[in-house]
Design a protein around this motif. Sequence first.
Motif, PDB file in Angstrom:
ATOM      1  N   VAL A 125     -39.974-110.900   0.414  1.00  0.00           N
ATOM      2  CA  VAL A 125     -38.743-111.436   0.355  1.00  0.00           C
ATOM      3  C   VAL A 125     -37.627-110.339   0.238  1.00  0.00           C
ATOM      4  O   VAL A 125     -37.981-109.474  -0.646  1.00  0.00           O
ATOM      5  CB  VAL A 125     -38.488-112.349  -0.879  1.00  0.00           C
ATOM      6  N   TYR A 126     -36.543-110.283   1.101  1.00  0.00           N
ATOM      7  CA  TYR A 126     -35.786-108.823   1.149  1.00  0.00           C
ATOM      8  C   TYR A 126     -34.159-109.548   1.020  1.00  0.00           C
ATOM      9  O   TYR A 126     -33.881-110.571   1.239  1.00  0.00           O
ATOM     10  CB  TYR A 126     -35.905-108.398   2.202  1.00  0.00           C
ATOM     11  N   ALA A 127     -33.449-108.641   0.561  1.00  0.00           N
ATOM     12  CA  ALA A 127     -31.987-108.970   0.658  1.00  0.00           C
ATOM     13  C   ALA A 127     -31.086-108.837   1.792  1.00  0.00           C
ATOM     14  O   ALA A 127     -31.390-107.349   2.455  1.00  0.00           O
ATOM     15  CB  ALA A 127     -31.175-108.106  -0.687  1.00  0.00           C
ATOM     16  N   SER A 128     -30.391-109.669   2.139  1.00  0.00           N
ATOM     17  CA  SER A 128     -29.438-109.331   3.248  1.00  0.00           C
ATOM     18  C   SER A 128     -28.082-109.823   2.508  1.00  0.00           C
ATOM     19  O   SER A 128     -28.148-109.536   1.516  1.00  0.00           O
ATOM     20  CB  SER A 128     -29.648-110.355   4.350  1.00  0.00           C
ATOM     21  N   SER A 179     -38.910-113.814   3.853  1.00  0.00           N
ATOM     22  CA  SER A 179     -37.525-114.466   3.846  1.00  0.00           C
ATOM     23  C   SER A 179     -36.516-113.643   3.418  1.00  0.00           C
ATOM     24  O   SER A 179     -36.582-112.812   2.411  1.00  0.00           O
ATOM     25  CB  SER A 179     -37.871-115.547   2.515  1.00  0.00           C
ATOM     26  N   GLY A 180     -35.416-113.737   4.396  1.00  0.00           N
ATOM     27  CA  GLY A 180     -34.366-112.810   4.028  1.00  0.00           C
ATOM     28  C   GLY A 180     -33.131-113.488   3.629  1.00  0.00           C
ATOM     29  O   GLY A 180     -33.222-114.949   3.703  1.00  0.00           O
ATOM     30  N   LEU A 181     -32.606-113.202   2.325  1.00  0.00           N
ATOM     31  CA  LEU A 181     -31.514-113.888   1.769  1.00  0.00           C
ATOM     32  C   LEU A 181     -30.150-113.096   1.518  1.00  0.00           C
ATOM     33  O   LEU A 181     -29.989-112.018   1.643  1.00  0.00           O
ATOM     34  CB  LEU A 181     -32.166-113.701   0.142  1.00  0.00           C
ATOM     35  N   ILE A 250     -27.789-117.758  -0.003  1.00  0.00           N
ATOM     36  CA  ILE A 250     -27.656-118.054  -1.380  1.00  0.00           C
ATOM     37  C   ILE A 250     -26.184-117.772  -1.813  1.00  0.00           C
ATOM     38  O   ILE A 250     -25.880-116.689  -2.021  1.00  0.00           O
ATOM     39  CB  ILE A 250     -28.501-117.146  -2.224  1.00  0.00           C
ATOM     40  N   GLY A 251     -25.674-118.819  -2.007  1.00  0.00           N
ATOM     41  CA  GLY A 251     -24.124-119.100  -2.728  1.00  0.00           C
ATOM     42  C   GLY A 251     -23.786-119.924  -3.321  1.00  0.00           C
ATOM     43  O   GLY A 251     -24.580-120.994  -3.695  1.00  0.00           O
ATOM     44  N   LEU A 295     -31.418-123.625   2.124  1.00  0.00           N
ATOM     45  CA  LEU A 295     -32.423-123.196   0.882  1.00  0.00           C
ATOM     46  C   LEU A 295     -32.644-124.476   0.101  1.00  0.00           C
ATOM     47  O   LEU A 295     -33.648-124.638  -0.411  1.00  0.00           O
ATOM     48  CB  LEU A 295     -31.569-122.118   0.245  1.00  0.00           C
ATOM     49  N   ASN A 296     -31.672-125.465   0.133  1.00  0.00           N
ATOM     50  CA  ASN A 296     -32.038-126.603  -0.976  1.00  0.00           C
ATOM     51  C   ASN A 296     -33.035-127.286  -0.194  1.00  0.00           C
ATOM     52  O   ASN A 296     -33.632-128.132  -0.840  1.00  0.00           O
ATOM     53  CB  ASN A 296     -30.603-127.421  -0.757  1.00  0.00           C
ATOM     54  N   ARG A 297     -33.266-127.719   0.964  1.00  0.00           N
ATOM     55  CA  ARG A 297     -34.268-128.204   1.435  1.00  0.00           C
ATOM     56  C   ARG A 297     -35.737-127.768   1.224  1.00  0.00           C
ATOM     57  O   ARG A 297     -36.579-128.294   1.015  1.00  0.00           O
ATOM     58  CB  ARG A 297     -34.054-128.404   3.017  1.00  0.00           C
TER      59      ARG A 297
END
Length: 323
Positions: A125-128, A179-181, A250-251, A295-297
């Motif tokens: 999992v990584y930060a975008s 997964s990029g966030l 993610i917001g 992301l909710n799904r």
Amino acid sequence: MSMTVIVTGAAGFIGMHVAARLLERGEKVVGVDIFNGYYDPKLKEARAAILNKYPEFRMVRGDIADHEAIKALVTDTGADRVVHLAAQAGVRYSIENPFAYERSNLAGHLSILEACRHNGVKHLVYASSSSVYGNRPLEGGGFREDDPTVSPVSLYAATKRSCELLSQSYASLYGFPQSGLRFFTVYGPWGRPDMAYFSFTQKISRGEAIEVYGEGKMARDFTYIDDIVDGVVGALDSPPADGGHEVYNIGDSQPVGLMEMISTLEQALGQEAQKIMRPMQPGDVTATYADVSKLNRVTGYKPKVSLKEGLPKFVAWWRAYNS
């Protein structure tokens, strides 16, 4: 039996909170951080001190761009998951110090990818960043993950989009899930001093004038740190299929105007700000707005803390930290 999770950028704002959440639910965590001087290292040391109280935590001080050291760390720890949050942050700083972004964001991301693929890591999992969307209007609703991301307006944004492309290629080539966030304006206790809400708090409390860029007409999707951690951990627990690469927003999904944010901060501080209106700065975008339905799904993600609730929590922490 719990396995080890590596969290890069563990002395950073988001990294500390993510590592603490994982530790609290019984994970073993190895943090990696370079403790550089982009902002006051004392704040990073204080964050690390909180994590060091957990018996299942270990901090490694090092550079993620040192690919041999990172590969050896993943091998030695036997980590099965990696949460890669370390990066050189800041849109404006990227104009002054471009090569810091080349090393931390590009070479660093490639270093993590190589370490993961050589050690059978089950999920990266990584930060975008929301900055990959460029400067686009709010009309038409929130920014969606399938919106065009071909017009970055800062070097920082360009490096983050490049990391997404690197991850896509590695997922296809080597088959490990990623997964990029795309984070949207994260704020809260233990935050970064270079962020507007933090620097405004310092200046207003000292009676100094604040510079309001974009003539105050900008808007941001301010997202409280606890909601961000919910999204990160939810994504970590929901890996794509082998060879899969997914990108998620993610917001908060509720953009707030800059002047409204300042008003909320004034109320929390009990002081009115002296404001100097300035034009937009190079690299800035007018607005951000996350569509978080994807992301909710997948994870059930649903932000809970509004700016009116979250900013007073930040102010309370700031006062305690500086007392």
